[in-house]
Design an enzyme around this catalytic site. Structure first.
Site, PDB file in Angstrom:
ATOM      1  N   ASP A 175      26.539  34.536  43.021  1.00 48.82           N
ATOM      2  CA  ASP A 175      26.577  33.227  43.429  1.00 48.82           C
ATOM      3  C   ASP A 175      25.194  33.020  44.332  1.00 48.82           C
ATOM      4  O   ASP A 175      24.378  33.635  44.336  1.00 48.82           O
ATOM      5  CB  ASP A 175      27.792  33.417  44.484  1.00 48.82           C
ATOM      6  CG  ASP A 175      28.002  34.715  44.986  1.00 48.82           C
ATOM      7  OD1 ASP A 175      26.775  35.614  45.065  1.00 48.82           O
ATOM      8  OD2 ASP A 175      29.010  35.286  45.739  1.00 48.82           O
ATOM      9  N   ASN A 232      38.366  38.656  52.892  1.00 49.21           N
ATOM     10  CA  ASN A 232      39.619  38.058  52.374  1.00 49.21           C
ATOM     11  C   ASN A 232      39.978  38.402  51.155  1.00 49.21           C
ATOM     12  O   ASN A 232      40.663  37.708  50.399  1.00 49.21           O
ATOM     13  CB  ASN A 232      39.727  36.544  52.599  1.00 49.21           C
ATOM     14  CG  ASN A 232      38.516  35.983  52.052  1.00 49.21           C
ATOM     15  OD1 ASN A 232      37.786  36.673  51.127  1.00 49.21           O
ATOM     16  ND2 ASN A 232      38.220  34.899  52.276  1.00 49.21           N
ATOM     17  N   HIS A 249      37.800  37.932  48.758  1.00 44.58           N
ATOM     18  CA  HIS A 249      37.154  37.423  47.492  1.00 44.58           C
ATOM     19  C   HIS A 249      36.292  38.159  46.642  1.00 44.58           C
ATOM     20  O   HIS A 249      35.773  39.394  47.198  1.00 44.58           O
ATOM     21  CB  HIS A 249      36.138  36.082  48.230  1.00 44.58           C
ATOM     22  CG  HIS A 249      35.092  36.469  49.012  1.00 44.58           C
ATOM     23  ND1 HIS A 249      34.768  35.746  49.954  1.00 44.58           N
ATOM     24  CD2 HIS A 249      34.138  37.684  48.749  1.00 44.58           C
ATOM     25  CE1 HIS A 249      33.609  36.395  50.638  1.00 44.58           C
ATOM     26  NE2 HIS A 249      33.096  37.352  49.697  1.00 44.58           N
ATOM     27  N   GLU A 281      37.304  32.473  46.579  1.00 39.31           N
ATOM     28  CA  GLU A 281      38.106  32.774  47.777  1.00 39.31           C
ATOM     29  C   GLU A 281      39.846  32.461  47.473  1.00 39.31           C
ATOM     30  O   GLU A 281      40.199  32.292  46.198  1.00 39.31           O
ATOM     31  CB  GLU A 281      37.901  31.467  48.743  1.00 39.31           C
ATOM     32  CG  GLU A 281      36.451  31.348  49.015  1.00 39.31           C
ATOM     33  CD  GLU A 281      36.112  32.257  50.269  1.00 39.31           C
ATOM     34  OE1 GLU A 281      36.499  33.360  50.237  1.00 39.31           O
ATOM     35  OE2 GLU A 281      34.949  31.800  51.076  1.00 39.31           O
TER      36      GLU A 281
HETATM   37  C1  F6R Z   1      28.059  38.632  47.189  1.00 36.18           C
HETATM   38  C2  F6R Z   1      29.220  38.440  46.908  1.00 36.18           C
HETATM   39  C3  F6R Z   1      30.328  38.820  47.856  1.00 36.18           C
HETATM   40  C4  F6R Z   1      30.176  39.860  48.507  1.00 36.18           C
HETATM   41  C5  F6R Z   1      31.171  40.312  49.468  1.00 36.18           C
HETATM   42  C6  F6R Z   1      30.913  41.420  50.265  1.00 36.18           C
HETATM   43  O1  F6R Z   1      27.050  38.188  46.007  1.00 36.18           O
HETATM   44  O2  F6R Z   1      29.452  37.849  45.651  1.00 36.18           O
HETATM   45  O3  F6R Z   1      31.436  38.649  47.113  1.00 36.18           O
HETATM   46  O4  F6R Z   1      30.085  41.019  47.593  1.00 36.18           O
HETATM   47  O5  F6R Z   1      31.221  39.092  50.525  1.00 36.18           O
HETATM   48  O6  F6R Z   1      29.693  41.271  51.289  1.00 36.18           O
HETATM   49  P1  F6R Z   1      29.270  42.517  51.862  1.00 36.18           P
HETATM   50  O7  F6R Z   1      28.688  43.639  50.992  1.00 36.18           O
HETATM   51  O8  F6R Z   1      27.932  41.916  52.853  1.00 36.18           O
HETATM   52  O9  F6R Z   1      30.372  43.097  52.719  1.00 36.18           O
END
Ligand code: F6R
Length: 243
Positions: free
Chosen positions: A66, A135, A137, A142
């Site tokens: 992303d 959440n 994701h 989402e």
């Molecule tokens: C990042 C991504 C997100 C993160 C998730 C957890 O490229 O796709 O899904 O993996 O938000 O983020 P952290 O590791 O910062 O808790």
């Protein structure tokens, strides 16, 4: 599928070894990569392992999950910058081998379609690394995202914006939209590894552990993947029954 490790470092070592053996077996492997705090120790360990062993990365291709929409190119909080800092620059991986969705593309729908096509042209990803949002994701898919969606533009939820605003000066600077690889592309990867570390992920991991495949807990679809690993440290696993 669920496995508990004693520390984030133990998981980092294991994920790094998995990446290493994937590339050893198939030097032209297509790697699906994530950003975020969870991945920092993983990439730090992998950089060390590649530097120590001299693993050849010259044929590898990478696809990130992303990118934010609306940040100027190269912004320090862009996922492009994260990847340069933590992986691509330390390992001298050429730009041509790496792919991130472009959050500044003129026509974002075209950008999404092309991203999907590039992944499909390679026959899908050999391995996909994932973190998980509070959440549930994966990527920025989402809650409520249909499981069959390919790369698309997403409106970030308030929960995600609040979680990730820790990287910005304040919430107002945190983007409201992103481009994300879809669950369809994630699920078509040959192997998927989801990593969750820290007490702040424990409620999410319990929810994931208990959930049937349900679009309201996006990561739950992974339970139907034929080759998935869900690796947690003891803190993220704190609310799970003994497994
Ligand atoms: C990042 C991504 C997100 C993160 C998730 C957890 O490229 O796709 O899904 O993996 O938000 O983020 P952290 O590791 O910062 O808790």
């Amino acid at each position: 599928m669920f496995k508990i490790f004693s520390s984030p470092e133990d998981i980092a070592k294991k994920v790094s070894e998995l990446l290493y053996s994937t590339i050893k077996q198939k030097p032209s492997a297509a790697l699906g990569l994530a950003t975020g705090s969870t991945m920092e120790p993983v990439y730090a360990y992998f950089v060390k392992q590649v530097q120590e062993t001299g693993l050849d990365l010259s044929q590898v291709t990478t696809f990130n999950l992303d990118e934010y929409i609306g940040l100027p190119f190269g912004h320090p909080q862009s996922y492009w910058a994260f990847m340069q800092q933590h992986l691509f620059e330390p390992l001298n991986i050429a730009q041509a081998q790496t792919h991130l969705p472009c959050g500044n593309a003129k026509v974002l729908t075209d950008e999404c379609e092309q991203y999907t096509q590039k992944i499909q042209a390679l026959g899908g990803l050999d391995i996909q690394l994932l973190g998980i949002g509070s959440n549930g994701h994966i990527g920025f898919n989402e809650p409520g995202t249909p499981f069959d969606r390919c790369t698309h533009v997403v409106d970030l939820t308030e929960e995600t914006r609040l979680d990730n605003s820790r990287f910005f000066n304040d919430l107002s600077e945190m983007p409201t939209q992103a481009v994300t690889m879809g669950i369809a592309e994630i699920m078509s990867a040959k192997e998927v590894v989801l990593v969750a570390t820290g007490l702040h992920k424990s409620k999410t991991m319990r929810h994931l552990y208990e959930s049937e495949p349900d679009p309201n807990m996006p990561a739950s679809i992974l339970k139907t993947h034929p080759n998935v690993k869900i690796w947690l440290d003891t803190e993220a696993a704190a609310l799970l029954p003994k497994i």
